[in-house]
Structure formats: structure tokens, C-alpha cells
Design a protein around this motif. Structure first.
Motif, PDB file in Angstrom:
ATOM      1  N   GLY A   2      -5.351   3.592  -7.014  1.00  0.00           N
ATOM      2  CA  GLY A   2      -4.764   4.289  -5.882  1.00  0.00           C
ATOM      3  C   GLY A   2      -3.399   4.867  -6.184  1.00  0.00           C
ATOM      4  O   GLY A   2      -3.091   5.985  -5.794  1.00  0.00           O
ATOM      5  N   PHE A   3      -2.554   4.107  -6.910  1.00  0.00           N
ATOM      6  CA  PHE A   3      -1.212   4.573  -7.233  1.00  0.00           C
ATOM      7  C   PHE A   3      -1.277   5.775  -8.168  1.00  0.00           C
ATOM      8  O   PHE A   3      -0.554   6.764  -7.980  1.00  0.00           O
ATOM      9  N   GLY A   4      -2.134   5.737  -9.158  1.00  0.00           N
ATOM     10  CA  GLY A   4      -2.287   6.850 -10.093  1.00  0.00           C
ATOM     11  C   GLY A   4      -2.781   8.106  -9.398  1.00  0.00           C
ATOM     12  O   GLY A   4      -2.322   9.214  -9.680  1.00  0.00           O
ATOM     13  N   PHE A   5      -3.702   7.931  -8.464  1.00  0.00           N
ATOM     14  CA  PHE A   5      -4.209   9.071  -7.706  1.00  0.00           C
ATOM     15  C   PHE A   5      -3.098   9.686  -6.861  1.00  0.00           C
ATOM     16  O   PHE A   5      -2.951  10.902  -6.803  1.00  0.00           O
ATOM     17  N   LYS A   6      -2.297   8.847  -6.214  1.00  0.00           N
ATOM     18  CA  LYS A   6      -1.196   9.342  -5.396  1.00  0.00           C
ATOM     19  C   LYS A   6      -0.190  10.097  -6.254  1.00  0.00           C
ATOM     20  O   LYS A   6       0.275  11.175  -5.859  1.00  0.00           O
ATOM     21  N   GLU A   7       0.144   9.570  -7.420  1.00  0.00           N
ATOM     22  CA  GLU A   7       1.072  10.266  -8.326  1.00  0.00           C
ATOM     23  C   GLU A   7       0.522  11.631  -8.722  1.00  0.00           C
ATOM     24  O   GLU A   7       1.258  12.616  -8.765  1.00  0.00           O
TER      25      GLU A   7
END
Length: 89
Positions: A2-7
């Protein structure tokens, strides 16, 4: 994940906003897209605000012919310069 997608989404949205600013500064829309696509969105340049990035790109492409830079942001801007001056996008 999720964090990588948001970045990744944040980088895409920032790139779009930089393109909009470049177009508002008189750069052709297609050329603005190519120049923004030519710089690394995860590099040091994209840590700056959208207006600052666009101004830095404009200053770089308006500078006289020159060689690579020694600093990271300068090198990233030089990619946009090469895209603009030599169509190396």
C-alpha cells in the motif's frame, strides 16, 4: 504494498502538476510531458514543490549550451535540457 502504491501515485500526480505549470509558463503540452517524463520522478528534483521544479526546468532549458552538472538535481535537470535541445527524451 500500500505504501509503495501511494508513493507511485503521488509521483504521478506531481508529474502531472509539473506539466500543467510548464504549460502555463508557455511550454508546448507535448514537450512539457516529454521533459517531465525524462527526469526521474523518484530523484532529488521531485522532492521540490511543483512550481520550483517547473522553474528549475525552464531555467535549465534557457541556459546556454553546457555539459553535465556535478550535483544530483543538476544532472536530473540536464535530462530535461537534453530532451528539449536534442530531442533525447
Amino acid at each position: 504494498m500500500g505504501f509503495g502504491f501511494k508513493e507511485a501515485m503521488d509521483a504521478v500526480m506531481k508529474a502531472i502538476r509539473v506539466q500543467v505549470v510548464l504549460v502555463s509558463m508557455g511550454v508546448d503540452e507535448e514537450l512539457a510531458r516529454k521533459m517531465v517524463d525524462s527526469v526521474p520522478w523518484t530523484g532529488s528534483l521531485f522532492r521540490m514543490e511543483e512550481n520550483e521544479i517547473a522553474k528549475a526546468i525552464i531555467n535549465e532549458i534557457r541556459s546556454p549550451p553546457h555539459e553535465d552538472h556535478q550535483d544530483e538535481v543538476g544532472q536530473e535537470l540536464h535530462d530535461a535540457y537534453l530532451c528539449y535541445t536534442q530531442d533525447l527524451c
